[in-house]
Design a protein around this motif. Structure first.
Motif, PDB file in Angstrom:
ATOM      1  N   LEU A   6       0.805  -1.198   0.000  1.00  0.00           N
ATOM      2  CA  LEU A   6       0.000   0.000   0.000  1.00  0.00           C
ATOM      3  C   LEU A   6       0.839   1.248   0.000  1.00  0.00           C
ATOM      4  CD1 LEU A   6      -2.735  -0.956   2.577  1.00  0.00           C
ATOM      5  CD2 LEU A   6      -3.019  -0.742   0.116  1.00  0.00           C
ATOM      6  N   SER A   7       0.405   2.287  -0.719  1.00  0.00           N
ATOM      7  CA  SER A   7       1.042   3.584  -0.684  1.00  0.00           C
ATOM      8  C   SER A   7       0.200   4.512   0.158  1.00  0.00           C
ATOM      9  CB  SER A   7       1.197   4.153  -2.094  1.00  0.00           C
ATOM     10  OG  SER A   7       2.052   3.333  -2.853  1.00  0.00           O
ATOM     11  N   PHE A   8       0.707   5.744   0.413  1.00  0.00           N
ATOM     12  CA  PHE A   8       0.130   6.595   1.437  1.00  0.00           C
ATOM     13  C   PHE A   8      -0.186   7.983   0.911  1.00  0.00           C
ATOM     14  CE2 PHE A   8       2.075   3.192   3.335  1.00  0.00           C
ATOM     15  CZ  PHE A   8       1.782   3.105   4.676  1.00  0.00           C
ATOM     16  N   GLN A  73      -0.715   7.116  -3.630  1.00  0.00           N
ATOM     17  CA  GLN A  73      -2.090   6.757  -3.924  1.00  0.00           C
ATOM     18  C   GLN A  73      -2.998   7.094  -2.749  1.00  0.00           C
ATOM     19  OE1 GLN A  73      -2.110   2.638  -4.990  1.00  0.00           O
ATOM     20  NE2 GLN A  73      -0.574   2.878  -6.591  1.00  0.00           N
ATOM     21  N   GLU A  74      -4.295   7.167  -3.041  1.00  0.00           N
ATOM     22  CA  GLU A  74      -5.286   7.469  -2.016  1.00  0.00           C
ATOM     23  C   GLU A  74      -5.426   6.300  -1.039  1.00  0.00           C
ATOM     24  OE1 GLU A  74      -6.946  10.263  -1.457  1.00  0.00           O
ATOM     25  OE2 GLU A  74      -5.826  11.225  -3.077  1.00  0.00           O
ATOM     26  N   LYS A  75      -5.707   6.619   0.188  1.00  0.00           N
ATOM     27  CA  LYS A  75      -5.920   5.581   1.188  1.00  0.00           C
ATOM     28  C   LYS A  75      -7.280   4.933   0.972  1.00  0.00           C
ATOM     29  CE  LYS A  75      -7.689   8.872   4.625  1.00  0.00           C
ATOM     30  NZ  LYS A  75      -7.499  10.080   3.799  1.00  0.00           N
ATOM     31  N   PRO A  76      -7.506   3.733   1.526  1.00  0.00           N
ATOM     32  CA  PRO A  76      -8.794   3.055   1.357  1.00  0.00           C
ATOM     33  C   PRO A  76      -9.920   3.856   2.002  1.00  0.00           C
ATOM     34  CG  PRO A  76      -7.105   1.548   2.167  1.00  0.00           C
ATOM     35  CD  PRO A  76      -6.538   2.922   2.273  1.00  0.00           C
ATOM     36  N   PRO A  77     -11.159   3.660   1.553  1.00  0.00           N
ATOM     37  CA  PRO A  77     -12.303   4.325   2.195  1.00  0.00           C
ATOM     38  C   PRO A  77     -12.419   3.916   3.661  1.00  0.00           C
ATOM     39  CG  PRO A  77     -12.936   3.370   0.080  1.00  0.00           C
ATOM     40  CD  PRO A  77     -11.570   2.847   0.395  1.00  0.00           C
ATOM     41  N   ASN A  78     -12.922   4.826   4.469  1.00  0.00           N
ATOM     42  CA  ASN A  78     -13.195   4.583   5.888  1.00  0.00           C
ATOM     43  C   ASN A  78     -11.932   4.399   6.736  1.00  0.00           C
ATOM     44  OD1 ASN A  78     -16.023   4.596   5.335  1.00  0.00           O
ATOM     45  ND2 ASN A  78     -15.840   2.480   4.642  1.00  0.00           N
ATOM     46  N   TYR A  79     -10.807   4.876   6.235  1.00  0.00           N
ATOM     47  CA  TYR A  79      -9.571   4.893   7.009  1.00  0.00           C
ATOM     48  C   TYR A  79      -9.003   6.303   7.016  1.00  0.00           C
ATOM     49  CZ  TYR A  79      -9.347  -0.226   6.952  1.00  0.00           C
ATOM     50  OH  TYR A  79      -9.625  -1.563   7.117  1.00  0.00           O
ATOM     51  N   ASP A  80      -8.369   6.665   8.122  1.00  0.00           N
ATOM     52  CA  ASP A  80      -7.554   7.870   8.200  1.00  0.00           C
ATOM     53  C   ASP A  80      -6.099   7.453   8.293  1.00  0.00           C
ATOM     54  OD1 ASP A  80      -9.665   9.675   8.068  1.00  0.00           O
ATOM     55  OD2 ASP A  80      -9.963   9.650  10.245  1.00  0.00           O
TER      56      ASP A  80
END
Length: 229
Positions: A6-8, A73-80
């Protein structure tokens, strides 16, 4: 930027106070985790002793963050995302979790209603340069789960071990349970070495809820990333 996990993207910046560290283990070739890393649910009731407080800044502060992070990249939905540029790490956590002080840890977030469902991160100094310097994953994980994370009345079990490389830095992630006569807890741990520090992120829950939330918590474990400082 070559990334194998995962990217951030970044929206949170922290400001920190100095912490005290436990010296490295004198009986092994790599340092032990501070004692409060043990997955005892009793420790999770003792809040309010951590010296660290973070400063959470909104999207308006994003221009202060490195371009390398901003272009991720964008983070997954419903995560900060929690980003600590001073101590060199970041990770995702569920958006409905809240920050809390966990004794001996550098940062921590927990479910609003289920205190034992949480993520916390700690680090200690090390002269190692990479997690591979600690030893092969099987040896490192076996030592941690049996001798560091568990207490004498707990039975440890390891179910999965994975290695990954992100931006040239190596990580070990593993799933384990600690079972005592009256309580059982499951967790993922991700460990890495960078910046002269041995980082440990643990995210877990009561084992009765593990099957339901395992995949959600695996996102947190896989998102952990060390940053150059």
């Amino acid at each position: 930027m070559a990334v194998s996990s995962l990217s951030f993207s970044s929206a949170i910046l922290s400001k920190k106070l100095n912490l005290q560290y436990k010296p490295a283990c004198s009986t092994c070739s790599w340092p032990s985790i501070i004692a409060s890393t043990k997955d005892s649910y009793v420790d999770e009731e003792r809040l309010g002793n951590c010296k660290r407080r973070s400063l959470l800044i909104g999207i308006g502060a994003v221009s202060l963050l490195p371009t390398k992070i901003l272009l991720a990249q964008e983070k997954p939905p419903n995560y900060d995302e929690f980003v600590d540029l001073q101590d060199g790490y970041s990770y995702y956590y569920p958006s409905d979790w809240r920050e809390f002080d966990f004794r001996g840890h550098d940062s921590a977030f927990k479910d609003r209603y289920l205190q034992l469902q949480n993520v916390r991160l700690s680090f200690i100094p090390t002269d190692k340069k990479d997690i591979h310097d600690m030893g092969p994953i099987e040896k490192v994980v076996a030592h941690l789960v049996k001798h560091v994370y568990s207490t004498p009345n707990q039975v440890p079990d390891v179910f999965d071990m994975q290695e990954r490389t992100t931006d040239g830095k190596n990580y070990y992630t593993f799933e384990y349970t600690l079972t005592s006569p009256n309580f059982s807890r499951a967790a993922f741990a991700t460990i890495a070495v960078a910046n002269g520090r041995y980082y440990t992120l643990i995210v877990g829950a009561n084992e009765r809820r593990w099957r339901r939330f395992r995949n959600q918590l695996k996102v947190v474990a896989d998102s952990f990333k060390v940053l150059d400082i």
